[in-house]
Structures are given as structure tokens and as C-alpha cells.
Design a protein around this motif. Structure first.
Motif, PDB file in Angstrom:
ATOM      1  N   ARG A 120       4.365   6.181  17.745  1.00 12.43           N
ATOM      2  CA  ARG A 120       3.922   6.347  16.359  1.00 12.43           C
ATOM      3  C   ARG A 120       2.409   6.365  16.279  1.00 12.43           C
ATOM      4  O   ARG A 120       1.702   5.852  17.159  1.00 12.43           O
ATOM      5  CB  ARG A 120       4.475   5.242  15.455  1.00 12.43           C
ATOM      6  N   ASP A 184       8.490   9.897  10.249  1.00 10.86           N
ATOM      7  CA  ASP A 184       8.887   8.558  10.685  1.00 10.86           C
ATOM      8  C   ASP A 184       8.013   8.043  11.821  1.00 10.86           C
ATOM      9  O   ASP A 184       8.100   6.860  12.170  1.00 10.86           O
ATOM     10  CB  ASP A 184      10.355   8.563  11.131  1.00 10.86           C
ATOM     11  N   GLN A 185       7.185   8.901  12.381  1.00 11.65           N
ATOM     12  CA  GLN A 185       6.275   8.478  13.453  1.00 11.65           C
ATOM     13  C   GLN A 185       4.861   8.219  12.962  1.00 11.65           C
ATOM     14  O   GLN A 185       3.946   8.055  13.768  1.00 11.65           O
ATOM     15  CB  GLN A 185       6.231   9.547  14.553  1.00 11.65           C
ATOM     16  N   ASP A 187       2.619   5.711  10.366  1.00 12.50           N
ATOM     17  CA  ASP A 187       2.569   4.508   9.536  1.00 12.50           C
ATOM     18  C   ASP A 187       1.170   4.330   8.972  1.00 12.50           C
ATOM     19  O   ASP A 187       0.191   4.837   9.533  1.00 12.50           O
ATOM     20  CB  ASP A 187       2.938   3.256  10.343  1.00 12.50           C
TER      21      ASP A 187
END
Length: 333
Positions: A120, A184-185, A187
């Protein structure tokens, strides 16, 4: 001294010519002149630093010219990321990020032979001037208050975007597209000190971070000299005198613009063009003090709810989505 000075506003051309009279500088104006400037054979690197959506078409022309793009205009990738990355591959151009967060990730990935090792990307965010306040408290903040960024000195539009956290939302989309990862990777973490500019977590649990003083001259210099690192007279980060480094999750209820951007990253299509166009129009109204700060996310959300999303959009689809978004905001104020 530059060879040429070009401005978008053709009505201002006489003033520019007068200001530069007596200097050996070509002076032109208009979209055609901008396109010719960024494709000039004497140029190998184009710094795309126009504000907002206005940077899209000139960046496309520079890419078609096979230039190295020092990308300081995140909106280009936000509204047309898939189109831009296809054009980069087709014309042999390259993108080097200038935003401090994306420059940090770019630097952390140097030497990464297999992008499948990346788990991520962690974008750091100062939290802006209204960190810790509730949505109700944020909603009534004034233009002057929104322009008091705690760490960075920037233009008005981006500073207001930082106050609403829309800037971080746009950076979320930019990171996803620039580094070819899924939503989703990516943040976001609040890091008030702006010392760690962003991080990359790898699948073995290792986290690599890029640290530095909050000074945009550092990522700009790196973009202009990449793949080398030029010597600099700027003061280096002093770890013994910098404040303690803290981290916290973003408050998506108090700052709904970030949540709207994250949702658009997952929706894709023309939703990101609507998001950006609506935000630019709403910020324009706020800067003119025609709406309250709290109306910015409301107007953006209304535009997203009212304009249909087109998948796999053409450039014409993107331009039309932007037009509809601005029209929706100005009629809804």
C-alpha cells in the motif's frame, strides 16, 4: 531568461508585451500558443503547474510531443488518468511527480524491481487549519481562516482544498493512477508536522518513508534533475530539533470531501471529472464569499448525485462531465 512567455488570456497580451518590452522574449497568448510552446523542439521537460483543470489540455499536448512531464497539476490525472497513462505509453513521454506526497512515493519506489511487492501507499496529510473540529464547526469557517495553512505557503485554491481535505482526496486519486494501484492500496494518515511526506509499505511488512522539511523547492528540484540529485543549499532536516512525529486517521465525517473523492476513485469513469469540476466551481464561489465553507462538500455531492457517470470515457466525455459539473454547482448555489 526565458525564450518565450505565453499566457492563456488573449485580452491580457498587450499588457504582457508592454511589461516585457525591450527584452529578447517572444510573447504570445491563447490555447494554440500554449500548445506550440509545450511541444517546442528546444524543450525536453515541461513543468505542468497550471491551476486545476486548466492544465489538462496543455499536458496532453506535451505528452504527445514526447516530453518529460514534471507533473505539478494533479487534476490532470484526477479527471483523465486512464487517458493520460495511455497517451504517455503511446508517445514515449514520462511523468515525474512534483507534489511532495507523490514525489515521496516516487522516491521510495526507486529500486523496487517488482511493483507486486508494494502492499500500500500511505499519503500523509497535515489535516489543514481545521484539524480536530467537528463538521458543524468547520462549516462556518471564513475564507481568511481557510487560507491559514499550518505548514505550507501555497496558492489560494489549493490552500482552500487543503482546508476541506479535498486536496488529499485529489491526491488519493492521483496516487492510484500514477502508480497503477487500486483504491484499496492507498491510505491517508494525518501527520500534523509534514516531516514525513509519504510512505510505501511492502508485502514483507517493511515501510519506507521519505522525510524532509516542508519546502516545495525539494520535490521541484528532484523532478527537474531526476534521475540525478543536484546539490542544494537548502537546509537539511535536523532530526534533533524537529518536533515529535504524530499520526492519526482522518475524520471523514468532519471532512466529507475526502470521502467523496475516495468513493469516486472506486467508481471511476467520469465521476472524478465531475468531482473536480464541481469542487473548482464551489471553491470559486467560496473565494468570492458567495457561499459558506460548509456548502463546498454539499455542492460537490449534489453534482455527483445528479450527473450520470460514463465508463471508459473519451476526452470529449471528460470535457462534457466537467462542464455539467460546473453548471450544476453555479445553478445550485
Amino acid at each position: 531568461m526565458p525564450h518565450k512567455a505565453v499566457i492563456a488570456d488573449e485580452t491580457a497580451l498587450p499588457h504582457l508585451r508592454e511589461a516585457l518590452s525591450g527584452l529578447p522574449v517572444e510573447v504570445e497568448a491563447g490555447s494554440k500558443a500554449i500548445a506550440e510552446a509545450v511541444t517546442d523542439s528546444r524543450i525536453d521537460t515541461v513543468v505542468t503547474a497550471m491551476v486545476g483543470y486548466s492544465g489538462l489540455l496543455p499536458t496532453i499536448e506535451a505528452i504527445k510531443g514526447g516530453k518529460t512531464i514534471a507533473l505539478a497539476n494533479k487534476e490532470t490525472l484526477v479527471v483523465a488518468g486512464d487517458l493520460i497513462t495511455r497517451l504517455v505509453g503511446r508517445h514515449g513521454a514520462s511523468l515525474v511527480p512534483v507534489d511532495s506526497e507523490h514525489s515521496a512515493i516516487f522516491q521510495c519506489l526507486q529500486g523496487c524491481r517488482d511493483r507486486g511487492e508494494v502492499k500500500r501507499l500511505i499519503l500523509t496529510c497535515s489535516g489543514g487549519p481545521f484539524y480536530g473540529l467537528s463538521r458543524e464547526e468547520v462549516a462556518s469557517k471564513t475564507r481568511a481562516e481557510a487560507l491559514r495553512h499550518p505548514n505550507w505557503t501555497m496558492g489560494e485554491k489549493i490552500t482552500i482544498d487543503c482546508a476541506s481535505l479535498m486536496n488529499k482526496g485529489l491526491e488519493f486519486i492521483e496516487a492510484m493512477r500514477l502508480f497503477r494501484v487500486t483504491p484499496d492500496q492507498v491510505d491517508v494518515v494525518i501527520h500534523r508536522q509534514s516531516i514525513i511526506h509519504s510512505m510505501v509499505e511492502f508485502r514483507d511488512g517493511t515501510v519506507i518513508a521519505q522525510l524532509g522539511t516542508p519546502d516545495m523547492r525539494l520535490p521541484i528540484r528532484y523532478a527537474l534533475t531526476y534521475p540525478r540529485r543536484a546539490a542544494s543549499a537548502l537546509p537539511a532536516l535536523d532530526l534533533l530539533s524537529c518536533p515529535p512525529l504524530t499520526f492519526a486517521p482522518p475524520d471523514l465525517q468532519a471532512f466529507p470531501c475526502l470521502k467523496l473523492a475516495m468513493d469516486c476513485a472506486r467508481t471511476g469513469g467520469t465521476s472524478c471529472a465531475v468531482l473536480n469540476g464541481a469542487n473548482e466551481a464551489a471553491v470559486d464561489l467560496f473565494r468570492r464569499e458567495e457561499i459558506a465553507f460548509g456548502r463546498i462538500p454539499e455542492l460537490v455531492e449534489n453534482a455527483l448525485n445528479s450527473i450520470p457517470v460514463k465508463s471508459n470515457p473519451s476526452l470529449e466525455d471528460i470535457l462534457e462531465a466537467d462542464r455539467q459539473a460546473r453548471e450544476a454547482v453555479y445553478s445550485d448555489k
